[in-house]
Design an enzyme around this catalytic site. Structure first.
Site: not given
Length: 1153
Positions: A407, A409, A567, A598
Site C-alpha cells: 500500500d 498511504t 492550479k 509533488r
C-alpha cells in the site's frame, strides 16, 4: 439457542430479503403481526476457531497432512492384525504430534481472540430509553442510535442523523478503508438534522430501508421515511449519508447515527477475504517428498511380500521343522495371508515416514518466531512497538518472496505533507524560518533582511491561499486541540482541513509567510495579508477532474475586478499560458520533480466586465442543462481556462517513511519485484512512486488508465506490449487505474500479465480493496506460481494481506485492522528488508536443512531393517527391539534436531546478518525453493541409502560367519548385531548434522556430544535392568556386551569414518572450487582483519578454480607470498559486480606476510 450454536459453528442463516428495514431506536410497529428481521451482532471476528469447533476443525486440518493420515492408518492396522511391532510405536508419537500442534495453533488463535476482544470491548455511547448509555462495541444492534465524538472511529456502518452543526454535516477521513487521507463531507437529511439532543432523537419516528450488505465501499442505496405530525416524509439515501466502520470523525465535535450494518456485515468486514489455511512452499515440498517416500515404502513392502512367497515356494522354507503350521493356517485364504503379510511389512518399514518431522518443524517455527520479536533492529522506539508474529507457520516463506505488494498511504509515507520550494516569476524560493528566501540567499544575508514581497510574489501567495477547498475547524479553548497544529506552531483554536493533503500543506505554508486564509463565510473568502484583512467574493468553483488535471476559482477582488486563479499539473497549465516566465518555470518544475517533490503550477486570468458576463452565462447554461451536462461543462471550462498568466509553481514533499527508498532498492537487488497498490489518485501515486524509488527517473513510464471499453483496453495493452518488446533495453514501469484493471482482467488477463511481468515496477491506483486482493491472486495463480507478500496498514489492505502467501501489517495511524489479520506485523516499512533478507534467509536455510536431514535420517534408520529381511527369510523379524532402541533414538534425534537447528543456529547461520542486509543479492541463492529442489532431495535420499548400506554390510562383514568378537570366545547374536548397526547409525547421523552446522557455540557442543552420550546412557539403563512390565527381556545386558568388545569399537569407528569422510571431502572441495555467493560472503566476513594476504576474503570472482585451490594448498603448507597481492577482477560473474572486496593491502599486512 439454535441460532447461537449455528453462529458459533460458523453457519449464519442467509438473508431472506434483498432489502432490510431498520427502525430507528428499534421502535417497532405495535400494530399487526410484525416479525423483526434478524441481523448480525457487532462483533468482529478474525480468529479461526471457537471453543466449539476447535477440536473437529483442528483435527481435520491436521489429518490433511499426509504423514499424520498415514500414521493414523498404520495405527489402525496395528490394532486390527498381528504385526511385528506394538500399536504404541505408532499411536504414541502420533498422539504427541497432534497434541503439540493443536496446542501451538490454539495458542496463536487465542492471541487473535484477545485482539478481537479489545476491539469488540471498546466503549461506545448509544441512545437507549431516553438517555445516553455507555456500552461495549459488540453490544451495538442494528437500529441503535450511536454517538461518535471527534477523532473517534465509527464502530459500525451508520446513517448520519445529525451533528453539532446546524446543517447536519460532518467531515470524516477514510484512510483506513481506501487509503485516502483527504477530508470527506457527509450529510444528514434535513428532517433529522435538527435532532441534536438525546431527547429529540428519542422522540424521532423514522424508518430506514436499504439494500442488504455488500462489499462496495462507494455504493449505498436506501431511503429514510420520517414521520412528522402524522405525515410521512421520504428522503433518498446514498453513499454521502453513510458513515463506514473504520472511518474517523474529523472537524466535528460529535454526531449521531443509526446503525444499519454491524459486525461482519459492515462494509469493512465484507472486504476481508475469507480466512484460509496458508501453507508454505516448504510444507508443500514436504508433502511431495512424503508421497515419494510412501511410494518407496510400498515398493519395499510389496517386494518383501513377493520375495517371501517366492522363498517359501520350497517346502523346507515354507514349513521348517521348528515352525510347524496349524490346521487353521494351512486352510486360510492365500489372498488374506498375502494381504496380512503385506500390511505386516508395511508396519515394519513404516518408520521411513518421519512422524516427528511435522512436530519438529512446528516447534522450530514456534520457537523461531520469538527471535523476530526479540530483534531490536525491528523495534520502533518512537511508538514503542516491536515486531510481532501472528502465525509462525510461514517463517521460512519469508525467504522465498518474489513479489511484494505494498500500500502507499501510511505504508510508504507518513501521511504528512511539507512545503519545500516554489518558483515565482522565474525565481526559485525556499522557506526559511517562516520567510520566503530566493535561492542562494539565507535569512541572515549581508543586507540583514529578506527583501519585501513584490507584486508577482504577493499575487502568487494570494492565488495559493485562495484557490482551494480548504475548511477550517475552530476548537474550543479548553478542548484538547489537535497535536498536528501544535507541531506546526499554530494556534490550537484554528486547524485546516482539506480534500487534498497538498492543499493543506500549501495553505499552511502561505500562512507561515504572512498570507493567512481566515475562512469562508457564505460566498466570501477572507485572507490576511501581513495582518491586513481582505475579502474576496467566491463566484464560481471549477472543480478538479482527472481529465483536466487542474482546478480553478473565479473571485471578485475587493476592488470589484474579476479574476481566475487556477492550479494543476504542469502539463495541464503550461500549454494554456501566454505570459509569464514559462521556460524558467518549466525548468524549475523539472528540478522539483527530480527531488521527488509533488509539483503544482499556479496561474491566473483577469476578466473584463464583458468577458465575465460571457463566462457567467456559459457556466449557468452548462450547469443547468439536462442533457450532456458533463460534456458541456468540459467545453466551458476549456473556454475559461485559457490565455493564462503564469504566476509560478510549488514543490511539496509527501514525507516518506525513513529508508523507504533504500528498502525498495534492497528488495529489487534481492530479485523481488515491488508493486504498489493504492486507492489514491493517479498523479499522487505516480509522484510518490518516483520519490520513493519505486519508479526511476530513467524508467519509461507506461500508462493503462481511463480505458472506457474492452476493445480500447485490449488495443492499449497491445500497444504497450509492442513498445516493451521494441525498447527491451530500457526499464519500464506500468501505471494502471482501477477501472482499466477491471477491463483488463475481464477478457485480456493473459496479455495484461505479459505486460506486467516485462515491467520492472507496477503501480495500480484508484484500487478498491477487493481489487487489490484480485491482483495478488492473479500473480499467485500464474503458471510460475511465485511467492507473494502483501504489506499495508489499513482496513482496505486486509483482503490483500489475507490473499498473499505472506501478509504483513504496518502498525501505523490507521487502526489495527491490518495488524490483526496479518501473519506478521512491523512498525515501519524499512523493517521489511531485515525481515526478509535476514530472518527469512535464516529460517529457510534451517527448515530446508532440517527437512532434508529428517528424510536422510529415516532412510538410514529403516533401510538396514529392509536389508535384514534378506537374511531372515523375510520372516518379518525386527533387527532391533523397537520398544527400546527406537524410542530412545527418536527422542534423542528429535530433541537434538530441535535444539541444534533452532537455538544453536538462531542468529549466525551462513553469514552474519549485516552481510545479508548489505548484500541483498545473496537472497537469490535461496530463491525458488532451491535448497529443497528435487535434485537436492535425491542427493540426500541417495546419501541415506549409501550410509545405510555401509552400516549394515560393514557390520555384517565384520561379524561374518563364525566370527568371535568377545574375549571369552562368545559370538554376537541377533540383538547384538542389530544394536551394533543402530549404534553406528545414531553416531553417523548425529555427526552428519554436526557437519551441516555452520556456526558453533558451547550449546552446539553440549547438545551434539550430549546427545550421543544420552543414547549410550539410555541404552545402558534400558538394557541393564529387568523391566517387570515387559513380556520379554530381549535387550538385557546386550549393550554392555557390545561395548565390552574392542572389535566392536573398532568397527564403529571405521564405519563412521567410511560414511562421513567422502561427505567432508565433497564439502571442502565444493566450497573452494565452486563456492556460492553466500559462501564467498562468508569467507569475506570470517577472514576480515586477518593479516595474511591469502585469506579467503582476498579472492575475487574473476579468479579461476585452479588458482583458488593453489592458494588453499599453499596456505595449508604455510607459504605466503606478498607478490600475490595483485588481484584480477571480472564483472562478468554472477556475484556482485559492484563489490570490490579487498583489492589493496596495507603495509602492515604485507610486512606481516
Amino acid at each position: 439457542m439454535i441460532r447461537w450454536i449455528r453462529q458459533q459453528l460458523g453457519f449464519d442463516p442467509p438473508h431472506q430479503s434483498d432489502t432490510r428495514t431498520v427502525y430507528i431506536a428499534n421502535k417497532f410497529p405495535q400494530h399487526g403481526h410484525y416479525i423483526p428481521q434478524r441481523f448480525s451482532d457487532n462483533r468482529i471476528i478474525s480468529s479461526k476457531y471457537t471453543i466449539w469447533n476447535f477440536i473437529p476443525k483442528n483435527l481435520f486440518e491436521q489429518f490433511r497432512r499426509i504423514a499424520n493420515f498415514y500414521f493414523l492408518i498404520i495405527f489402525l492396522v496395528q490394532l486390527m492384525i498381528d504385526t511385528p511391532t506394538s500399536p504404541i510405536t505408532s499411536g504414541l508419537p502420533l498422539f504427541f504430534v497432534i497434541t503439540v500442534t493443536a496446542i501451538k495453533q490454539g495458542y496463536e488463535d487465542w492471541l487473535r481472540h484477545k485482539a478481537d476482544n479489545e476491539v469488540n470491548g471498546a466503549p461506545v455511547f448509544v441512545v437507549r430509553s431516553g438517555s445516553l448509555v455507555q456500552t461495549r462495541s459488540k453490544n451495538i444492534r442494528v437500529g441503535d442510535i450511536v454517538r461518535v465524538a471527534k477523532d473517534e472511529t465509527f464502530p459500525a456502518d451508520l446513517v448520519l442523523l445529525s451533528s453539532d452543526r446546524a446543517e447536519g454535516t460532518c467531515h470524516i477521513t477514510t484512510a483506513s478503508l481506501d487509503g485516502e487521507t483527504n477530508l470527506k463531507t457527509h450529510y444528514s437529511v434535513p428532517e433529522t438534522a435538527v435532532s441534536q439532543s438525546v431527547s429529540r432523537l428519542e422522540s424521532l419516528q423514522a424508518v430506514v430501508e436499504c439494500q442488504q450488505p455488500e462489499a462496495d465501499l462507494y455504493r449505498f442505496v436506501g431511503r429514510i421515511t420520517v414521520t412528522q405530525q402524522g405525515e410521512e416524509i421520504v428522503r433518498p439515501l446514498g453513499p454521502e449519508n453513510l458513515l463506514l466502520r473504520g472511518a474517523r470523525l474529523k472537524n466535528t465535535k460529535e454526531i449521531f447515527g443509526v446503525a444499519v450494518y454491524t459486525g461482519m456485515e459492515s462494509k469493512m468486514a465484507l472486504n476481508y477475504k475469507c480466512k484460509s489455511q496458508k501453507r508454505s512452499a516448504v510444507e508443500k515440498s514436504m508433502n511431495t517428498f512424503l508421497i515419494i517416500y510412501l511410494g518407496i515404502l510400498l515398493f519395499e513392502a510389496i517386494l518383501s511380500t513377493i520375495l517371501k512367497y517366492a522363498w517359501q515356494a520350497e517346502n523346507k522354507w515354507d514349513e521348517p521343522f521348528y515352525n510347524q503350521k496349524t490346521d487353521q493356517e494351512r486352510n486360510s485364504s492365500q489372498i488374506l495371508k498375502f494381504i496380512s503379510d503385506f500390511l505386516a511389512f508395511l508396519v515394519l518399514y513404516n518408520f521411513i515416514i518421519p512422524i516427528s518431522l511435522y512436530v519438529t518443524v512446528e516447534l522450530q517455527k514456534f520457537l523461531g518466531s520469538f527471535f523476530i520479536g526479540w530483534d531490536l533492529d525491528l523495534y520502533h522506539e518512537e511508538s514503542d512497538q516491536k515486531a510481532q508474529v501472528n502465525t509462525s507457520d510461514l517463517n521460512e516463506e519469508l525467504g522465498q518472496v518474489e513479489y511484494v505488494f505494498t500500500d502507499k498511504t501510511g505504508t510508504l509515507t507518513e501521511n504528512e505533507m511539507q512545503f519545500r520550494e516554489c518558483s515565482i516569476n522565474g525565481i526559485k524560493y525556499q522557506e526559511i524560518n517562516g520567510k520566503l528566501v530566493p535561492e542562494g540567499m539565507t535569512e541572515d544575508s549581508p543586507d540583514g533582511s529578506v527583501p519585501c514581497l513584490n507584486r508577482e510574489e504577493e499575487l502568487f501567495l494570494k492565488a495559493v491561499s485562495l484557490c482551494h477547498t480548504v475548511q477550517i475547524s475552530y476548537d474550543q479553548t479548553d478542548g484538547p486541540g489537535d497535536p498536528f497544529s501544535h507541531a506546526n506552531g499554530f494556534s490550537p483554536q484554528m486547524e485546516y482541513y482539506a480534500s487534498s493533503p497538498d492543499e493543506k500543506a500549501l495553505v499552511e505554508a502561505t500562512k507561515r509567510v504572512g498570507v493567512t486564509f481566515i475562512g469562508s463565510h457564505g460566498e466570501n473568502m477572507e485572507i490576511k495579508t501581513f495582518g491586513k484583512a481582505e475579502k474576496y467574493k467566491l463566484l464560481h468553483v471549477l472543480e478538479f477532474d482527472a481529465n483536466r488535471r487542474r482546478m480553478s476559482v473565479i473571485l471578485q477582488k475587493p476592488s470589484g475586478e474579476k479574476v481566475l486563479f487556477t492550479k494543476g499539473a504542469e502539463s495541464a497549465i503550461l500549454p494554456y499560458t501566454t505570459s509569464g516566465e514559462i521556460d524558467k518555470t518549466r525548468v524549475h518544475v523539472d528540478e522539483f520533480a527530480l527531488k521527488g517533490l509533488r509539483t503544482l503550477v499556479v496561474a491566473c486570468r483577469h476578466f473584463s466586465a464583458d468577458e465575465y458576463q460571457e463566462v457567467d452565462r456559459r457556466l449557468h447554461e452548462a450547469r443547468t442543462a439536462l442533457q450532456q451536462r458533463e460534456e458541456r461543462l468540459v467545453e466551458v471550462f476549456s473556454f475559461i481556462e485559457k490565455d493564462l498568466e503564469l504566476l509560478g509553481a510549488t514543490g511539496v514533499e509527501d514525507k516518506l517513511q525513513d529508508k523507504v527508498q533504500e528498502t525498495i532498492e534492497a528488495l529489487r537487488l534481492a530479485g523481488i519485484k515491488v508493486w504498489v497498490l493504492t486507492g489514491d489518485k493517479h498523479e499522487t501515486a505516480v509522484s510518490v512512486s518516483l520519490s520513493c524509488g519505486h519508479f526511476h527517473r530513467t524508467m519509461n513510464i507506461l500508462e493503462l488508465v481511463q480505458q472506457k471499453s474492452d476493445n480500447e483496453c485490449a488495443e492499449q495493452l497491445r500497444r504497450l506490449d509492442r513498445r516493451i518488446k521494441e525498447d527491451h533495453v530500457i526499464q519500464h514501469g506500468l501505471v494502471v487505474d482501477g477501472a482499466s484493471l477491471s477491463l483488463a482482467l475481464r477478457e485480456h488477463e493473459k496479455l495484461f500479465m505479459e505486460v506486467c511481468k516485462n515491467c520492472s515496477a507496477v503501480l495500480c491506483c484508484r484500487m478498491a480493496p477487493l481489487q487489490k486482493a484480485k491482483v495478488v491472486r492473479l500473480l499467485k495463480t500464474s503458471p510460475e506460481k511465485p511467492i507473494t507478500l502483501a504489506i499495508g496498514d489499513g482496513a482496505n489492505d486486509v483482503s490483500m494481506i489475507q490473499e498473499a502467501h505472506v501478509g504483513i501489517g504496518i502498525m501505523g495511524k490507521e487502526g489495527r485492522q491490518a495488524v490483526r489479520n496479518s501473519d506478521y506485523a512491523i512498525a515501519r516499512f524499512k523493517f521489511l528488508a531485515k525481515l526478509l533478507l535476514v530472518h527469512g534467509h535464516f529460517y529457510y536455510i534451517r527448515i530446508a536443512t532440517l527437512v532434508q536431514y529428517f528424510f536422510y535420517k529415516n532412510v538410514c534408520f529403516i533401510t538396514p531393517q529392509f536389508l535384514y529381511q534378506f537374511f531372515c527369510l523375510f520372516s518379518q523379524q525386527a533387527k532391533h527391539n523397537k520398544c527400546g532402541l527406537a524410542f530412545g533414538a527418536e527422542c534423542q534425534l528429535f530433541g537434538y534436531a530441535v535444539v541444534v537447528d533452532q537455538i544453536s543456529r538462531s542468529w549466525l547461520s551462513l553469514v552474519h546478518p549485516h552481510v545479508l542486509q548489505s548484500k541483498p543479492a545473496l537472497y537469490r541463492d535461496i530463491s525458488k525453493n532451491s535448497l529443497l529442489s528435487f535434485k537436492t532431495f535425491l542427493y540426500w535420499t541417495f546419501l541415506g541409502f549409501c550410509h545405510a548400506f555401509v552400516f549394515f554390510f560393514g557390520s555384517y562383514i565384520l561379524m561374518g560367519e563364525d566370527t568371535t568378537l568377545m574375549g571369552n570366545g562368545q559370538m554376537f547374536g541377533n540383538w547384538t548385531f542389530g544394536t551394533l548397526v543402530f549404534t553406528v547409525m545414531v553416531i553417523t547421523v548425529t555427526l552428519k548434522l554436526a557437519i551441516e552446522t555452520h556456526f558453533w557455540t558451547w550449546m552446539n557442543h553440549f547438545v551434539t556430544w550430549g546427545s550421543i552420550a544420552f543414547y549410550f546412557i539410555f541404552s545402558l539403563f534400558y538394557g541393564g535392568i529387568i523391566w517387570p512390565f515387559l513380556h520379554t527381556q530381549d535387550m538385557y545386558f546386550v549393550f554392555v556386551q557390545l561395548l565390552s568388545s574392542g572389535s566392536a569399537w573398532f568397527a564403529i569407528i571405521i564405519i563412521v569414518i567410511t560414511c562421513l569422510f567422502p561427505d567432508v571431502i565433497k564439502k571442502v572441495f565444493y566450497r573452494h572450487l565452486q563456492p556460492t555467493s553466500t559462501q564467498k560472503s562468508q569467507f569475506t566476513e570470517a577472514y576480515q582483519g586477518i593479516g595474511c594476504v591469502d585469506s579467503m576474503c582476498c579472492f575475487s570472482e574473476g579468479q579461476n578454480a585452479c588458482s583458488r585451490l593453489g592458494r588453499l594448498v599453499e596456505r595449508m603448507m604455510g607459504r605466503c607470498d606478498p607478490a600475490r597481492a595483485t588481484r584480477s577482477w571480472s564483472d562478468s560473474g554472477t556475484f556482485f559486480s559492484n563489490d570490490r572486496s579487498i583489492l589493496t593491502l596495507s603495509p602492515m599486512e604485507v610486512s606481516h606476510c
